[in-house]
Write a protein that holds these residues in place. Structure first.
Motif, short mmCIF file in Angstrom:
data_model
loop_
_atom_site.label_atom_id
_atom_site.label_comp_id
_atom_site.label_asym_id
_atom_site.label_seq_id
_atom_site.Cartn_x
_atom_site.Cartn_y
_atom_site.Cartn_z
N GLY A 172 0.82 -1.21 0.00
CA GLY A 172 0.00 0.00 0.00
C GLY A 172 0.86 1.26 0.00
O GLY A 172 0.57 2.21 -0.72
N LEU A 173 1.92 1.25 0.78
CA LEU A 173 2.79 2.42 0.83
C LEU A 173 3.51 2.63 -0.51
O LEU A 173 3.67 3.76 -0.96
CB LEU A 173 3.81 2.27 1.96
CG LEU A 173 3.23 2.50 3.34
CD1 LEU A 173 4.25 2.15 4.41
CD2 LEU A 173 2.83 3.96 3.49
N LEU A 174 3.91 1.52 -1.14
CA LEU A 174 4.56 1.63 -2.45
C LEU A 174 3.58 2.22 -3.47
O LEU A 174 3.97 3.04 -4.30
CB LEU A 174 5.00 0.26 -2.93
CG LEU A 174 6.40 -0.17 -2.52
CD1 LEU A 174 6.70 -1.56 -3.05
CD2 LEU A 174 7.43 0.82 -3.07
N MET A 175 2.31 1.79 -3.35
CA MET A 175 1.30 2.32 -4.26
C MET A 175 1.06 3.79 -4.01
O MET A 175 0.61 4.52 -4.88
CB MET A 175 0.00 1.55 -4.09
CG MET A 175 0.04 0.18 -4.70
SD MET A 175 -1.30 -0.81 -4.08
CE MET A 175 -2.68 0.28 -4.32
N TRP A 176 1.31 4.22 -2.81
CA TRP A 176 1.19 5.65 -2.47
C TRP A 176 2.39 6.43 -3.00
O TRP A 176 2.27 7.46 -3.67
CB TRP A 176 1.10 5.77 -0.95
CG TRP A 176 1.22 7.15 -0.42
CD1 TRP A 176 2.38 7.83 -0.17
CD2 TRP A 176 0.17 8.05 -0.08
NE1 TRP A 176 2.11 9.08 0.32
CE2 TRP A 176 0.75 9.24 0.38
CE3 TRP A 176 -1.22 7.95 -0.11
CZ2 TRP A 176 0.00 10.33 0.80
CZ3 TRP A 176 -1.97 9.05 0.31
CH2 TRP A 176 -1.35 10.20 0.75
N VAL A 177 3.59 5.92 -2.70
CA VAL A 177 4.81 6.65 -3.02
C VAL A 177 5.05 6.70 -4.53
O VAL A 177 5.44 7.75 -5.07
CB VAL A 177 6.01 5.99 -2.30
CG1 VAL A 177 7.31 6.61 -2.74
CG2 VAL A 177 5.86 6.12 -0.80
N ALA A 218 4.62 12.25 -1.58
CA ALA A 218 5.25 10.93 -1.73
C ALA A 218 6.16 10.64 -0.55
O ALA A 218 6.18 9.52 -0.04
CB ALA A 218 6.04 10.89 -3.03
N ALA A 219 6.87 11.68 -0.09
CA ALA A 219 7.79 11.47 1.03
C ALA A 219 7.02 11.09 2.29
O ALA A 219 7.53 10.35 3.13
CB ALA A 219 8.62 12.73 1.27
N GLY A 220 5.77 11.60 2.40
CA GLY A 220 4.95 11.25 3.56
C GLY A 220 4.71 9.75 3.66
O GLY A 220 4.66 9.20 4.75
N GLY A 221 4.61 9.09 2.51
CA GLY A 221 4.41 7.65 2.52
C GLY A 221 5.66 6.89 2.94
O GLY A 221 5.59 5.72 3.26
N LEU A 222 6.79 7.58 2.93
CA LEU A 222 8.05 6.92 3.32
C LEU A 222 8.30 7.04 4.82
O LEU A 222 9.23 6.42 5.33
CB LEU A 222 9.23 7.53 2.56
CG LEU A 222 9.32 7.20 1.08
CD1 LEU A 222 10.46 7.93 0.42
CD2 LEU A 222 9.51 5.70 0.90
N VAL A 223 7.48 7.86 5.50
CA VAL A 223 7.74 8.10 6.93
C VAL A 223 7.58 6.83 7.78
O VAL A 223 8.48 6.51 8.56
CB VAL A 223 6.83 9.25 7.45
CG1 VAL A 223 6.86 9.32 8.95
CG2 VAL A 223 7.28 10.57 6.85
N PRO A 282 7.85 3.49 7.09
CA PRO A 282 8.96 2.53 7.03
C PRO A 282 10.26 3.11 7.56
O PRO A 282 11.05 2.37 8.17
CB PRO A 282 9.07 2.20 5.53
CG PRO A 282 8.27 3.18 4.83
CD PRO A 282 7.25 3.70 5.76
N LEU A 283 10.49 4.43 7.35
CA LEU A 283 11.73 5.02 7.87
C LEU A 283 11.72 5.03 9.39
O LEU A 283 12.74 4.78 10.04
CB LEU A 283 11.92 6.44 7.33
CG LEU A 283 12.40 6.52 5.89
CD1 LEU A 283 12.60 7.96 5.46
CD2 LEU A 283 13.72 5.75 5.73
N ALA A 284 10.52 5.33 9.97
CA ALA A 284 10.43 5.32 11.43
C ALA A 284 10.68 3.91 11.96
O ALA A 284 11.37 3.72 12.98
CB ALA A 284 9.04 5.81 11.86
N GLY A 285 10.13 2.91 11.26
CA GLY A 285 10.37 1.53 11.66
C GLY A 285 11.85 1.18 11.59
O GLY A 285 12.38 0.51 12.47
N LEU A 286 12.49 1.69 10.53
CA LEU A 286 13.92 1.42 10.38
C LEU A 286 14.73 2.07 11.50
O LEU A 286 15.66 1.46 12.06
CB LEU A 286 14.38 1.96 9.02
CG LEU A 286 15.84 1.71 8.66
CD1 LEU A 286 16.06 0.23 8.45
CD2 LEU A 286 16.23 2.48 7.41
N LEU A 287 14.34 3.31 11.88
CA LEU A 287 15.05 4.00 12.96
C LEU A 287 14.87 3.25 14.29
O LEU A 287 15.81 3.12 15.07
CB LEU A 287 14.55 5.44 13.10
CG LEU A 287 15.04 6.39 12.01
CD1 LEU A 287 14.47 7.78 12.22
CD2 LEU A 287 16.57 6.45 12.02
#
Lengths: 32, 177
Positions: B80-85, B112-117, B119-124
């Motif tokens: 879903g996030l990929l479909m957003w970004v 688009a960057a909002g959709g990356l938040v 997974p990036l938060a999960g990575l952090l």
């Protein structure tokens, strides 16, 4: 989802995306 | 299942490429899809560009929906996030590259960057835990239910009548006493 399924998923989606790029250029050419 | 994933990923990316091609061709040509009114459009968009835009947009929805449905048992949120970004990022880039819409391009790229938040938060989080799995249960339980509820304190209002203090027997509205 098991690790093997995840890896298969990733490979399939990457392969599909690669094919999609080629398919998309063909499709856009066909539509113009 | 794997063949279906490859197929819908191919369809989704092909639709994205078609949408992008139509968008940028239209933008680079300075074309506008409009008619009527007091102004005459200098470069009317061609029917091919319109076809590309419509097929691309429809394909993004249909193939994206298929991909999301296929991913429901697994990484549905990532899909879903990929479909957003994907569409927002590509159209933002198209605005900057093709039609010169600087503000629109930046807004789309920010969307688009909002959709990356997530997974990036999960990575952090993952990096903060040094890669260790998060604890599932917070240690042993300290408080445990016994299954017995202590009775509420009772008061005697009138002789012979015992009332539970927590539950009034009769509600008296103010001013009607």
């Amino acid at each position: 989802m098991s690790r093997l399924t995840g890896v298969l998923w990733m490979i399939a989606s990457l392969a599909g995306a690669g094919a999609g790029v080629a398919l998309g250029s063909l499709l856009s050419r066909a539509l113009t | 299942l794997v063949a279906g994933v490859a197929l819908c990923a191919a369809g989704f990316v092909a639709s994205l490429v078609t949408l992008y091609n139509g968008f940028v061709t239209l933008g680079l040509g300075g074309g506008t899809c409009a008619s009527g009114g007091p102004f005459v459009v200098a470069h009317q968009c061609s029917s091919g560009e319109v076809r590309q835009l419509l097929v691309g947009l429809g394909g993004v929805w249909v193939c994206g929906g298929a991909c999301f449905t296929a991913a429901l048992g697994g990484p549905a949120s990532a899909v879903g996030l990929l479909m957003w970004v994907g569409p927002f990022g590509l159209l933002g880039f198209g605005f900057l590259h093709g039609s010169g819409g600087l503000v629109a391009g930046i807004v789309f790229l920010l969307l688009a960057a909002g959709g990356l938040v997530p997974p990036l938060a999960g990575l952090l989080d993952w990096l903060a835990n040094a890669g260790n799995p998060e604890p599932v249960a917070p240690g042993p339980m300290i408080v445990r239910a016994t299954g017995r509820v202590p009775p509420a304190p009772s008061t005697v209002t009138t002789p012979g009548q015992v009332t539970n203090a927590a539950v009034p027997r009769r509600i008296v509205p103010p001013g009607r006493e």
